[in-house]
Design an enzyme around this catalytic site. Structure first.
Site, short mmCIF file in Angstrom:
data_model
loop_
_atom_site.label_atom_id
_atom_site.label_comp_id
_atom_site.label_asym_id
_atom_site.label_seq_id
_atom_site.Cartn_x
_atom_site.Cartn_y
_atom_site.Cartn_z
CB ILE A 1 -1.02 0.01 1.18
CG1 ILE A 1 -1.97 1.20 1.03
CG2 ILE A 1 -0.32 0.05 2.53
CD1 ILE A 1 -2.73 1.26 -0.29
CG ASP B 1 -8.26 -5.25 5.21
OD1 ASP B 1 -8.31 -4.98 3.99
OD2 ASP B 1 -7.89 -6.36 5.64
N GLY C 1 -5.65 -6.84 0.34
CA GLY C 1 -6.17 -5.86 1.31
C GLY C 1 -5.26 -4.67 1.42
CD GLU C 2 -0.75 -4.37 2.60
OE1 GLU C 2 -0.29 -3.53 1.80
OE2 GLU C 2 -0.07 -5.32 3.03
N GLY C 3 -5.82 -1.76 1.25
CA GLY C 3 -6.24 -0.63 0.42
C GLY C 3 -5.54 -0.61 -0.92
#
Lengths: 353, 353
Positions: B99, B176, B318-320
């Site tokens: 990210i 997340d 995830g992580e954006g």
């Protein structure tokens, strides 16, 4: 003449598969579950194999928007008049078109190349003059161009690509402008992919149902009248092609010869890559397919070339608009490979045994 | 307590449909065939209706990466140990995670928010401390958290979003981090969307077939033990949720209340948007779905919320990470609306009559 084309084609080798394993090993060592970045990882590996570098650099980006006119436009197969090609070239030069906006967004240069617009332009540093003729002949009556012109169009594309590569550009996107060019693209796709005209013909910039039927009849007539050899890319280009399509094919060949990733846009650009593939199949390994166009022939060509588009935004504009986004995604993929921390360097625990 | 949440929800109105026609008229007047920029045009219109401006501005971008731990991790439902949540937070702060790379690529700020990591961190300007507790309880044995904690998580998300909005950020992406959070996300999705656990459960970061079967059993047990009320987002969050999921739901509600577009990432973020939707359905109009995740539950939730993802890169990190690309595409869409020339200004002929 023809030397440039021959020499370029001779230089095109298959990308190095040995580096793929090393690139995968590096990706698997980065702080993420293995394979969890999906297409980003595939793209990063493709750029590694294209460039032959485990830390490829993408920092100077260009979109080559190649323009040409089409004699077949006089058949009324487009929703727009032929002069729009010339007007849009001026729009590109002034920075007001969609491709200008998107190229600024991704910090890429727009280089317009006149391969065969049916108008004259004042000299402009943003416009590369490679005009072969003022538009092609109407393919309903005979060849779009002669064989020498087809070769000149291909070599002009190679030269345009090499000019950018010499100036340090390390990724090139292709774009097109030419009223009538979905008609000739459908003809080329039908001939080379050996599918019915109906399977590769759409409504272009937006003709109605009647115009659409007429378009299909015209493409069928053009193929019948010209009888191009599907195994000979130069023959297909000369008989039912277009100057900008030859130019795009040349850009693909030039990038492949110099091991530079070339990001193609939608239907017209894919037809350029198709001509390049017919001339030298290895060239397709250097091609990154950006988006999947609304034009139905696009998907047929990508399947034929074994290319998987990155995204589908229901676009049908051309100009390199989808390819600009494709450059941006490819750049991100390379940054992931180059910039992410490893499990070791970040002190992150690996997967449970 | 609860005032913040109530006030925020009360502020959420439906976006203004009147502006959509004006935005369409502007788009149709730009130098391109009508509709030819497909999803870009849809996105531009969505941002117009969200912001209430015909010339929306997107120039200050943030990714809120919200982290929390999960008691259910002790059941061995993840391929990674729980401490990876903490280690990845440190990786985010050092800039080495995926990210970070993608946020730099799109020129966005990464703001990490600790909603409930089972570890303590040294103060860091890039880390917003909103810890509700050191991880949730194991949902196999009872509630993940109590009702007060659920509300605190939601309000922490709202506060995190408002802090960014007050600092001039005009688009926010959610991300997340939380080992075990696909397990609780599947539980929430199954309860609210009223579908079988099997239909919304995947292999997360990469467990094997045996682990996958176990994961499904654990989710079923958790739902049975807790019996959450599917119509009550706070109840579902408290009983089978997670702190970071509550935080993401809060970010969605906060952005909706302030008419700021919120770009969600994959499965976990969509579950946050799902909780927000259960609390206030109008909030979903402010949500832009970036990508379609490999996690099968993601598509179920997007369908439930009426959201169409922009792209599918086979991602499951995830992580954006997907949302960062989503921000970039949204920014491009808005630039198309704001910066392209019109037929008139560029002197380009319009469609044939």
């Amino acid at each position: 003449m023809m030397e440039k084309l021959k020499n370029t084609v001779r230089k095109i080798k298959l990308p190095d598969p040995a580096l793929l394993e090393l690139a995968q090993a590096r990706l698997d060592n980065l702080t993420k579950p293995q394979g969890s970045l999906g297409r980003f990882e595939e793209l990063a590996k493709q750029v590694v194999s294209i460039t032959g570098s485990l830390s490829p650099v993408i920092n100077k980006k260009a979109v080559l928007v190649i323009a040409g006119d089409h004699g077949v436009a006089e058949e009324g197969i487009s929703a727009y008049p032929q002069k729009v090609t010339m007007q849009m070239v001026l729009n590109f030069l002034k920075g007001g078109a969609a491709i200008n906006v998107l190229a600024r967004h991704i910090n890429a240069e727009v280089q317009v190349v006149d391969l065969g617009v049916a108008a004259e332009f004042k000299p402009n540093p943003k416009l590369l003059d490679k005009k072969v003729a003022r538009g092609t002949n109407n393919i309903v009556n005979g060849s779009a161009m002669n064989r020498e012109q087809a070769i000149r169009a291909l070599e002009a594309g190679i030269e345009a690509a090499e000019r950018m590569i010499e100036n340090g550009y390390n990724i090139i996107a292709t774009g097109d402008m030419g009223i009538g060019n979905t008609t000739v693209s459908s003809a080329i796709a039908s001939v080379i992919c050996k599918v019915k005209v109906e399977e590769v013909t759409g409504t272009g910039t937006g003709i109605d149902q009647e115009g659409f039927k007429r378009k299909i009849e015209i493409i069928k007539t053009a193929i019948q009248v010209n009888n191009p050899d599907p195994c000979n890319g130069i023959d297909v280009l000369a008989k039912v092609g277009g100057f900008e399509i030859g130019g795009i094919a040349g850009v693909v060949l030039g990038c492949a010869a110099h091991r530079i990733p070339v990001v193609i846009d939608g239907f017209i650009s894919s037809v350029g890559a198709l001509i390049a593939n017919t001339i030298e199949p290895k060239s397709s390994h250097y091609v990154i397919a950006s988006h999947s166009s609304v034009e139905k022939g696009h998907r047929v060509i990508l399947d034929y070339l074994g290319l998987k588009p990155l995204f589908d935004f229901d676009m049908r504009l051309g100009e390199g608009t989808g390819a600009a986004i494709g450059i941006n995604i490819t750049e991100a993929a390379v940054k992931i490979l180059n910039e992410m921390a490893t499990f070791n360097s970040a002190g992150v625990s690996e997967k449970n045994e």
